[in-house]
Design a protein around this motif. Sequence first.
Motif, PDB file in Angstrom:
ATOM      1  N   ILE A   4       0.840  -1.211   0.000  1.00 22.34           N
ATOM      2  CA  ILE A   4       0.000   0.000   0.000  1.00 22.34           C
ATOM      3  C   ILE A   4       0.867   1.249   0.000  1.00 22.34           C
ATOM      4  O   ILE A   4       0.581   2.212  -0.713  1.00 22.34           O
ATOM      5  CB  ILE A   4      -0.973  -0.027   1.190  1.00 22.34           C
ATOM      6  N   CYS A   5       1.949   1.253   0.776  1.00 25.51           N
ATOM      7  CA  CYS A   5       2.850   2.414   0.803  1.00 25.51           C
ATOM      8  C   CYS A   5       3.536   2.603  -0.545  1.00 25.51           C
ATOM      9  O   CYS A   5       3.711   3.727  -1.008  1.00 25.51           O
ATOM     10  CB  CYS A   5       3.878   2.262   1.913  1.00 25.51           C
ATOM     11  N   GLN A   6       3.942   1.507  -1.173  1.00 26.70           N
ATOM     12  CA  GLN A   6       4.556   1.609  -2.491  1.00 26.70           C
ATOM     13  C   GLN A   6       3.558   2.117  -3.520  1.00 26.70           C
ATOM     14  O   GLN A   6       3.893   2.949  -4.366  1.00 26.70           O
ATOM     15  CB  GLN A   6       5.121   0.260  -2.929  1.00 26.70           C
ATOM     16  N   LEU A   7       2.336   1.629  -3.456  1.00 29.18           N
ATOM     17  CA  LEU A   7       1.291   2.083  -4.373  1.00 29.18           C
ATOM     18  C   LEU A   7       0.985   3.563  -4.162  1.00 29.18           C
ATOM     19  O   LEU A   7       0.831   4.319  -5.129  1.00 29.18           O
ATOM     20  CB  LEU A   7       0.037   1.227  -4.183  1.00 29.18           C
ATOM     21  N   LEU A   8       0.916   3.975  -2.908  1.00 26.81           N
ATOM     22  CA  LEU A   8       0.701   5.384  -2.595  1.00 26.81           C
ATOM     23  C   LEU A   8       1.867   6.239  -3.083  1.00 26.81           C
ATOM     24  O   LEU A   8       1.671   7.335  -3.608  1.00 26.81           O
ATOM     25  CB  LEU A   8       0.493   5.560  -1.091  1.00 26.81           C
ATOM     26  N   GLY A   9       3.083   5.744  -2.941  1.00 21.68           N
ATOM     27  CA  GLY A   9       4.261   6.466  -3.428  1.00 21.68           C
ATOM     28  C   GLY A   9       4.235   6.650  -4.938  1.00 21.68           C
ATOM     29  O   GLY A   9       4.517   7.734  -5.453  1.00 21.68           O
ATOM     30  N   ILE A  10       3.893   5.612  -5.659  1.00 16.56           N
ATOM     31  CA  ILE A  10       3.797   5.717  -7.120  1.00 16.56           C
ATOM     32  C   ILE A  10       2.687   6.689  -7.510  1.00 16.56           C
ATOM     33  O   ILE A  10       2.846   7.504  -8.421  1.00 16.56           O
ATOM     34  CB  ILE A  10       3.571   4.321  -7.746  1.00 16.56           C
ATOM     35  N   GLY A  11       1.556   6.603  -6.800  1.00 20.46           N
ATOM     36  CA  GLY A  11       0.452   7.524  -7.086  1.00 20.46           C
ATOM     37  C   GLY A  11       0.835   8.981  -6.834  1.00 20.46           C
ATOM     38  O   GLY A  11       0.498   9.859  -7.630  1.00 20.46           O
ATOM     39  N   LEU A  12       1.547   9.233  -5.740  1.00 16.85           N
ATOM     40  CA  LEU A  12       1.983  10.601  -5.452  1.00 16.85           C
ATOM     41  C   LEU A  12       2.974  11.101  -6.498  1.00 16.85           C
ATOM     42  O   LEU A  12       2.926  12.264  -6.906  1.00 16.85           O
ATOM     43  CB  LEU A  12       2.602  10.684  -4.056  1.00 16.85           C
ATOM     44  N   MET A  13       3.883  10.229  -6.924  1.00 17.02           N
ATOM     45  CA  MET A  13       4.835  10.641  -7.952  1.00 17.02           C
ATOM     46  C   MET A  13       4.126  10.962  -9.262  1.00 17.02           C
ATOM     47  O   MET A  13       4.442  11.953  -9.929  1.00 17.02           O
ATOM     48  CB  MET A  13       5.901   9.560  -8.155  1.00 17.02           C
ATOM     49  N   LEU A  14       3.170  10.150  -9.645  1.00 21.46           N
ATOM     50  CA  LEU A  14       2.420  10.418 -10.879  1.00 21.46           C
ATOM     51  C   LEU A  14       1.593  11.702 -10.766  1.00 21.46           C
ATOM     52  O   LEU A  14       1.501  12.468 -11.730  1.00 21.46           O
ATOM     53  CB  LEU A  14       1.525   9.234 -11.220  1.00 21.46           C
ATOM     54  N   LEU A  15       1.006  11.938  -9.600  1.00 20.51           N
ATOM     55  CA  LEU A  15       0.264  13.180  -9.385  1.00 20.51           C
ATOM     56  C   LEU A  15       1.185  14.393  -9.516  1.00 20.51           C
ATOM     57  O   LEU A  15       0.835  15.384 -10.142  1.00 20.51           O
ATOM     58  CB  LEU A  15      -0.407  13.171  -8.012  1.00 20.51           C
ATOM     59  N   GLY A  16       2.377  14.297  -8.951  1.00 21.91           N
ATOM     60  CA  GLY A  16       3.330  15.394  -9.048  1.00 21.91           C
ATOM     61  C   GLY A  16       3.759  15.668 -10.479  1.00 21.91           C
ATOM     62  O   GLY A  16       3.834  16.826 -10.906  1.00 21.91           O
ATOM     63  N   VAL A  17       4.029  14.621 -11.226  1.00 21.90           N
ATOM     64  CA  VAL A  17       4.413  14.799 -12.634  1.00 21.90           C
ATOM     65  C   VAL A  17       3.257  15.399 -13.432  1.00 21.90           C
ATOM     66  O   VAL A  17       3.450  16.281 -14.267  1.00 21.90           O
ATOM     67  CB  VAL A  17       4.876  13.455 -13.236  1.00 21.90           C
ATOM     68  N   TYR A  18       2.043  14.949 -13.153  1.00 26.00           N
ATOM     69  CA  TYR A  18       0.875  15.490 -13.843  1.00 26.00           C
ATOM     70  C   TYR A  18       0.698  16.987 -13.546  1.00 26.00           C
ATOM     71  O   TYR A  18       0.495  17.787 -14.451  1.00 26.00           O
ATOM     72  CB  TYR A  18      -0.382  14.718 -13.449  1.00 26.00           C
ATOM     73  N   LEU A  19       0.759  17.343 -12.264  1.00 24.46           N
ATOM     74  CA  LEU A  19       0.584  18.752 -11.903  1.00 24.46           C
ATOM     75  C   LEU A  19       1.685  19.625 -12.479  1.00 24.46           C
ATOM     76  O   LEU A  19       1.433  20.745 -12.923  1.00 24.46           O
ATOM     77  CB  LEU A  19       0.530  18.904 -10.381  1.00 24.46           C
ATOM     78  N   LEU A  20       2.905  19.121 -12.472  1.00 22.44           N
ATOM     79  CA  LEU A  20       4.018  19.898 -13.016  1.00 22.44           C
ATOM     80  C   LEU A  20       3.881  20.059 -14.524  1.00 22.44           C
ATOM     81  O   LEU A  20       4.054  21.153 -15.054  1.00 22.44           O
ATOM     82  CB  LEU A  20       5.342  19.226 -12.671  1.00 22.44           C
ATOM     83  N   GLY A  21       3.540  18.978 -15.198  1.00 19.10           N
ATOM     84  CA  GLY A  21       3.409  19.048 -16.652  1.00 19.10           C
ATOM     85  C   GLY A  21       2.230  19.882 -17.112  1.00 19.10           C
ATOM     86  O   GLY A  21       2.254  20.478 -18.184  1.00 19.10           O
ATOM     87  N   LYS A  22       1.195  19.958 -16.296  1.00 22.69           N
ATOM     88  CA  LYS A  22      -0.005  20.688 -16.679  1.00 22.69           C
ATOM     89  C   LYS A  22       0.108  22.187 -16.422  1.00 22.69           C
ATOM     90  O   LYS A  22      -0.454  22.979 -17.160  1.00 22.69           O
ATOM     91  CB  LYS A  22      -1.187  20.123 -15.889  1.00 22.69           C
ATOM     92  N   ASN A  23       0.809  22.579 -15.389  1.00 20.38           N
ATOM     93  CA  ASN A  23       0.726  23.954 -14.924  1.00 20.38           C
ATOM     94  C   ASN A  23       1.990  24.785 -15.033  1.00 20.38           C
ATOM     95  O   ASN A  23       1.980  25.936 -14.610  1.00 20.38           O
ATOM     96  CB  ASN A  23       0.278  23.958 -13.455  1.00 20.38           C
ATOM     97  N   ILE A  24       3.058  24.259 -15.531  1.00 21.29           N
ATOM     98  CA  ILE A  24       4.269  25.068 -15.653  1.00 21.29           C
ATOM     99  C   ILE A  24       4.769  24.995 -17.087  1.00 21.29           C
ATOM    100  O   ILE A  24       4.716  23.937 -17.718  1.00 21.29           O
ATOM    101  CB  ILE A  24       5.351  24.627 -14.647  1.00 21.29           C
ATOM    102  N   PHE A  25       5.185  26.129 -17.584  1.00 22.23           N
ATOM    103  CA  PHE A  25       5.670  26.227 -18.950  1.00 22.23           C
ATOM    104  C   PHE A  25       7.076  26.808 -18.919  1.00 22.23           C
ATOM    105  O   PHE A  25       7.305  27.850 -18.313  1.00 22.23           O
ATOM    106  CB  PHE A  25       4.765  27.130 -19.790  1.00 22.23           C
ATOM    107  N   PHE A  26       7.991  26.125 -19.547  1.00 23.98           N
ATOM    108  CA  PHE A  26       9.357  26.612 -19.644  1.00 23.98           C
ATOM    109  C   PHE A  26       9.558  27.167 -21.047  1.00 23.98           C
ATOM    110  O   PHE A  26       9.361  26.469 -22.032  1.00 23.98           O
ATOM    111  CB  PHE A  26      10.361  25.491 -19.373  1.00 23.98           C
TER     112      PHE A  26
END
Length: 113
Positions: A4-26
């Motif tokens: 469960i902790c590993q699954l939660l860790g993967i989910g948090l990492m994917l959420l972070g990548v999604y939020l970063l890719g959606k809301n920041i423009f370089f």
Amino acid sequence: MKFICQLLGIGLMLLGVYLLGKNIFFTTSAYPYFWRGIAADISVLALTSGVISLFMLPKTEKILGWILIGFGVVFVIYSSRAVLNPISLWHFFLSIVSMVGGFKLLTDRQFGG
């Protein structure tokens, strides 16, 4: 519990990548002087370093992370040329927290690894 902790860790990492890719423009632009874009660069580096410091440093040295986050916020306010959406600073902060927290859950010997 470990799965469960590993699954939660993967989910948090994917959420972070999604939020970063959606809301920041370089973007890049040509400046006549090299120091015009430095404040925006420093703000992104300071915020990233601050969040990583909060998660990775020992408890006695976590004040360094808060100081770096403070500098990052000041430099974002100082540089009006930061290419971020009006609320993307907090989305950026949330995405970095999600990515580093998820990574920590995956690699922590007590919970994930």
